[in-house]
Design a protein around this motif. Sequence first.
Motif, PDB file in Angstrom:
ATOM      1  N   HIS A 103       0.726  -1.267  -0.432  1.00 37.33           N
ATOM      2  CA  HIS A 103      -0.392   0.040   0.123  1.00 37.33           C
ATOM      3  C   HIS A 103       1.009   1.247   0.434  1.00 37.33           C
ATOM      4  O   HIS A 103       0.873   1.939  -0.621  1.00 37.33           O
ATOM      5  CB  HIS A 103      -0.817  -0.492   1.654  1.00 37.33           C
ATOM      6  CG  HIS A 103      -1.603  -0.804   1.433  1.00 37.33           C
ATOM      7  ND1 HIS A 103      -2.207  -2.084   1.460  1.00 37.33           N
ATOM      8  CD2 HIS A 103      -3.302  -1.090   0.700  1.00 37.33           C
ATOM      9  CE1 HIS A 103      -2.822  -3.021   1.066  1.00 37.33           C
ATOM     10  NE2 HIS A 103      -4.173  -2.231   1.090  1.00 37.33           N
ATOM     11  N   LEU A 104       2.776   1.564   0.907  1.00 39.21           N
ATOM     12  CA  LEU A 104       2.830   2.125   0.848  1.00 39.21           C
ATOM     13  C   LEU A 104       3.291   2.629  -0.123  1.00 39.21           C
ATOM     14  O   LEU A 104       3.435   3.719  -0.975  1.00 39.21           O
ATOM     15  CB  LEU A 104       4.201   1.764   1.486  1.00 39.21           C
ATOM     16  CG  LEU A 104       3.781   2.577   3.383  1.00 39.21           C
ATOM     17  CD1 LEU A 104       4.841   1.895   3.838  1.00 39.21           C
ATOM     18  CD2 LEU A 104       3.397   3.508   3.598  1.00 39.21           C
ATOM     19  N   ALA A 116       0.529   3.487  -2.908  1.00 42.65           N
ATOM     20  CA  ALA A 116       0.803   5.423  -2.493  1.00 42.65           C
ATOM     21  C   ALA A 116       1.540   6.258  -2.664  1.00 42.65           C
ATOM     22  O   ALA A 116       1.256   7.231  -3.494  1.00 42.65           O
ATOM     23  CB  ALA A 116       0.119   5.236  -1.129  1.00 42.65           C
ATOM     24  N   ALA A 117       2.718   5.516  -3.296  1.00 38.35           N
ATOM     25  CA  ALA A 117       3.567   6.623  -3.120  1.00 38.35           C
ATOM     26  C   ALA A 117       3.866   6.884  -5.374  1.00 38.35           C
ATOM     27  O   ALA A 117       3.929   8.104  -5.395  1.00 38.35           O
ATOM     28  CB  ALA A 117       4.617   6.004  -2.638  1.00 38.35           C
ATOM     29  N   ILE A 154       5.991  12.890   0.108  1.00 40.83           N
ATOM     30  CA  ILE A 154       5.499  12.621   1.063  1.00 40.83           C
ATOM     31  C   ILE A 154       5.794  11.124   0.392  1.00 40.83           C
ATOM     32  O   ILE A 154       5.827   9.987   0.968  1.00 40.83           O
ATOM     33  CB  ILE A 154       3.701  12.938   1.169  1.00 40.83           C
ATOM     34  CG1 ILE A 154       3.990  13.819   1.259  1.00 40.83           C
ATOM     35  CG2 ILE A 154       3.446  11.537   1.343  1.00 40.83           C
ATOM     36  CD1 ILE A 154       2.363  14.607   2.072  1.00 40.83           C
ATOM     37  N   ALA A 155       5.731  11.434  -0.981  1.00 37.49           N
ATOM     38  CA  ALA A 155       5.672   9.883  -2.427  1.00 37.49           C
ATOM     39  C   ALA A 155       7.466   9.276  -1.103  1.00 37.49           C
ATOM     40  O   ALA A 155       7.524   8.105  -1.406  1.00 37.49           O
ATOM     41  CB  ALA A 155       5.889  10.458  -2.933  1.00 37.49           C
ATOM     42  N   THR A 163       9.367   9.979   1.003  1.00 36.25           N
ATOM     43  CA  THR A 163       8.901   8.896   2.051  1.00 36.25           C
ATOM     44  C   THR A 163       8.574   8.075   2.100  1.00 36.25           C
ATOM     45  O   THR A 163       8.867   7.353   3.109  1.00 36.25           O
ATOM     46  CB  THR A 163       8.339  10.512   3.841  1.00 36.25           C
ATOM     47  OG1 THR A 163       8.945  11.481   3.300  1.00 36.25           O
ATOM     48  CG2 THR A 163       7.998   9.990   4.637  1.00 36.25           C
ATOM     49  N   LEU A 164       7.412   7.622   1.747  1.00 38.63           N
ATOM     50  CA  LEU A 164       6.780   6.577   1.569  1.00 38.63           C
ATOM     51  C   LEU A 164       7.633   5.262   1.806  1.00 38.63           C
ATOM     52  O   LEU A 164       7.228   3.907   2.369  1.00 38.63           O
ATOM     53  CB  LEU A 164       4.909   7.199   0.759  1.00 38.63           C
ATOM     54  CG  LEU A 164       4.205   7.429   1.491  1.00 38.63           C
ATOM     55  CD1 LEU A 164       3.288   6.737   0.810  1.00 38.63           C
ATOM     56  CD2 LEU A 164       3.113   7.063   3.341  1.00 38.63           C
ATOM     57  N   ILE A 186       9.900   4.934   3.862  1.00 31.70           N
ATOM     58  CA  ILE A 186       9.241   3.333   4.844  1.00 31.70           C
ATOM     59  C   ILE A 186       9.073   2.720   4.037  1.00 31.70           C
ATOM     60  O   ILE A 186       9.689   1.298   5.746  1.00 31.70           O
ATOM     61  CB  ILE A 186       7.485   4.378   5.102  1.00 31.70           C
ATOM     62  CG1 ILE A 186       8.068   5.302   5.748  1.00 31.70           C
ATOM     63  CG2 ILE A 186       7.062   3.447   6.479  1.00 31.70           C
ATOM     64  CD1 ILE A 186       6.888   6.359   6.183  1.00 31.70           C
TER      65      ILE A 186
END
Length: 226
Positions: A90-91, A94-95, A136-137, A139-140, A143
Amino acid sequence: MAFYVHPNCQVASFILNTLGWMFSMISMGLAKWRVWYLLSSAAPSQGLASVGMWKVCTYQPNSLQSRPIACHRYTYSDTYLPLDIRIAQHLLLAASLLSFLGKVLTIMGLRRVYAGQLQKDTTCNLFFISGVLSIIAGTLIFIAVIWNYHSVINEEGIHFPPSFHIASRPDWQEIGSSVPVAILAAFLMLLSGLLTISYQLSPDNQVYPEVSQGSNCRVHSFANPR
């Protein structure tokens, strides 16, 4: 006060974002996020197994079959997948989506700059939101990479279905070649985002594109007499 902004900054940011998005998609499709060594396994998959975010592939170097590499793709209904892979899926999705939206906003902003349709609030917000989405992308993705690294270091296993013929835990495992690709994607997205949000104007500023020979990303300001 009027500000003259060279649009090459945003063009460079768009290129970086596009490259980051491409590497992100490539890393998702690759299987080598974790490399499992199954040397002592009695299963038919004795050899190597590459565990990815969307598929797992086994490789038998001494196999007499015409296809020594066998891959099994995951689905959302698979309950055997551990929590870290489900979250990483999902990360990464989403990215990729956020990075794509950031590219769309950057294109809209560049279109306004080059067409001369400059509205200080709208144009500035387009670039700013695009930069935030890229950060944000990136960073995801980082992670997801860190979580994958944590799973490898802790030597966590996966209970694959018996039909996969893969042991639930390898003799040892290591980081695969897909991880550097994902790290590069995250770095490019973060760099793109930081470069994009550097294009900011105060509420009293007006934007005009400056045509020059150089490619420096500088903002020149000139005070209007009152």
